[in-house]
Design an enzyme around this catalytic site. Structure first.
Site, mmCIF file in Angstrom:
data_model
loop_
_atom_site.group_PDB
_atom_site.id
_atom_site.type_symbol
_atom_site.label_atom_id
_atom_site.label_comp_id
_atom_site.label_asym_id
_atom_site.label_seq_id
_atom_site.Cartn_x
_atom_site.Cartn_y
_atom_site.Cartn_z
ATOM 1 N N GLU A 13 0.772 -1.147 0.005
ATOM 2 C CA GLU A 13 0.086 -0.042 0.082
ATOM 3 C C GLU A 13 0.860 1.197 0.187
ATOM 4 O O GLU A 13 0.211 2.564 -0.473
ATOM 5 C CB GLU A 13 -0.873 -0.241 1.357
ATOM 6 C CG GLU A 13 -2.297 -1.215 1.014
ATOM 7 C CD GLU A 13 -3.107 -1.448 2.170
ATOM 8 O OE1 GLU A 13 -4.259 -1.497 2.053
ATOM 9 O OE2 GLU A 13 -2.430 -1.268 3.366
ATOM 10 N N ASP A 197 -11.755 -6.319 -3.327
ATOM 11 C CA ASP A 197 -12.764 -7.734 -3.286
ATOM 12 C C ASP A 197 -14.122 -7.156 -2.699
ATOM 13 O O ASP A 197 -14.156 -6.052 -2.411
ATOM 14 C CB ASP A 197 -12.149 -8.598 -2.157
ATOM 15 C CG ASP A 197 -11.918 -7.970 -0.951
ATOM 16 O OD1 ASP A 197 -10.947 -7.461 -0.710
ATOM 17 O OD2 ASP A 197 -12.989 -7.995 0.020
HETATM 18 C C1 4EZ Z 1 -7.005 -4.663 5.804
HETATM 19 N N1 4EZ Z 1 -7.015 -5.040 4.522
HETATM 20 C C2 4EZ Z 1 -6.868 -6.548 4.315
HETATM 21 C C3 4EZ Z 1 -5.667 -7.192 4.946
HETATM 22 C C4 4EZ Z 1 -5.760 -8.414 4.468
HETATM 23 C C5 4EZ Z 1 -4.062 -10.565 4.035
HETATM 24 C C6 4EZ Z 1 -2.775 -10.932 4.388
HETATM 25 C C7 4EZ Z 1 -7.997 -4.292 3.579
HETATM 26 C C8 4EZ Z 1 -9.185 -5.295 3.149
HETATM 27 C C9 4EZ Z 1 -10.220 -5.803 3.852
HETATM 28 N N2 4EZ Z 1 -10.362 -5.731 5.184
HETATM 29 C C10 4EZ Z 1 -9.442 -5.668 1.865
HETATM 30 N N3 4EZ Z 1 -10.438 -6.379 2.011
HETATM 31 C C11 4EZ Z 1 -10.920 -6.636 3.014
HETATM 32 C C12 4EZ Z 1 -11.744 -7.486 3.542
HETATM 33 N N4 4EZ Z 1 -12.776 -8.094 2.792
HETATM 34 N N5 4EZ Z 1 -12.161 -7.460 5.193
HETATM 35 C C13 4EZ Z 1 -11.422 -6.597 5.711
HETATM 36 O O1 4EZ Z 1 -7.416 -3.277 5.889
HETATM 37 C C14 4EZ Z 1 -4.348 -9.165 4.762
#
Ligand code: 4EZ
Length: 232
Positions: A13, A197
């Site tokens: 990010e 997503d």
């Molecule tokens: C959290 N970030 C995701 C981190 C995932 C994986 C190794 C954003 C995010 C998110 N958070 C994108 N999609 C999400 C979702 N469906 N639920 C929660 O800020 C780490």
């Protein structure tokens, strides 16, 4: 003069932001790296916090209290809830909540604790600047509610519950805690996310496929916000 904090949660990010800085100085503090640079005559501090409310609280607090930043911009990705949000679309938070903060057993609403508030509102001036940036870029940016919790949501029922309590348009794991910190310390903040997503059963696959491209979309907009903040 502003000293601008630019935060993300994950390395992906902030990588596109660091690429735009040229030279920067790296400082280690409290288990994280902080990247300091002068950009168009203004001091910037860039960092990724690691995922979740606790790490993002630590980083936001550090950027303000240790590095003396007086405005904070967050760039990253999120799960979309509002059906109008497609992969790669941008959402700016008008207000944020903690969807996993639950003392409803005592009759309080979800997201509320005594002396706190269910929602924390984003700085109005930064929201206005983001409208100008969106217009100049000819980009559509949705303004809406972001719900934050220590959970990667990949379930329609959990999503529906978050909509029920917060009427949220997107969800992620850091914005709500960063908002609490900035609000308490009187630092204007702005939380921008590009959709990776839709928080459904396919979310982890979609996230893996799109998080990098969406992170770039968000970072590019954030750098235009930096230009705007500097020019005001
Ligand atoms: C959290 N970030 C995701 C981190 C995932 C994986 C190794 C954003 C995010 C998110 N958070 C994108 N999609 C999400 C979702 N469906 N639920 C929660 O800020 C780490």
């Amino acid at each position: 003069m502003n000293k601008i904090a630019i935060m993300g949660a994950m390395p992906e990010e902030v990588a596109p932001i660091l690429e735009k800085l040229g030279e920067y100085k790296t400082t280690e503090y409290a288990g994280n790296k902080y990247y300091e640079a002068t950009y168009n005559g203004v001091e910037l501090v860039v960092a990724y916090s690691k995922i979740g409310k606790v790490f993002s609280t630590l980083t936001a607090t550090t950027m303000i209290e240790h590095f003396a930043c007086d405005v904070l911009l967050f760039s990253g990705v999120a799960g979309g809830i509002n059906p109008s949000l497609k992969i790669g679309d941008l959402i700016v938070a008008t207000k944020l909540s903690q969807h996993d903060l639950d003392i409803t057993a005592f009759g309080h609403p979800m997201g509320y604790v005594p002396e706190g508030s269910v929602f924390v509102e984003t700085d109005k001036d930064l929201l206005a600047l983001s409208k100008e940036v969106a217009n100049e870029l000819g980009k559509t940016v949705v303004e809406g509610v972001i719900a934050t919790g220590d959970q990667f949501v990949h379930d329609e029922k959990i999503k529906a519950n978050i909509v029920k309590h917060f009427n949220a348009d997107a969800l992620e794991m850091e914005g709500g805690s960063v908002a609490v910190v900035c609000n308490a310390l009187n630092v204007p903040f702005f939380i921008l996310r590009a959709i990776s997503d839709t928080a459904d059963t396919d979310a982890s696959f979609s996230f893996d496929e799109f998080m990098e491209s969406s992170a770039i979309i968000s970072a590019e907009f954030i750098m235009k916000m930096v230009d705007k903040v500097i020019s005001k």
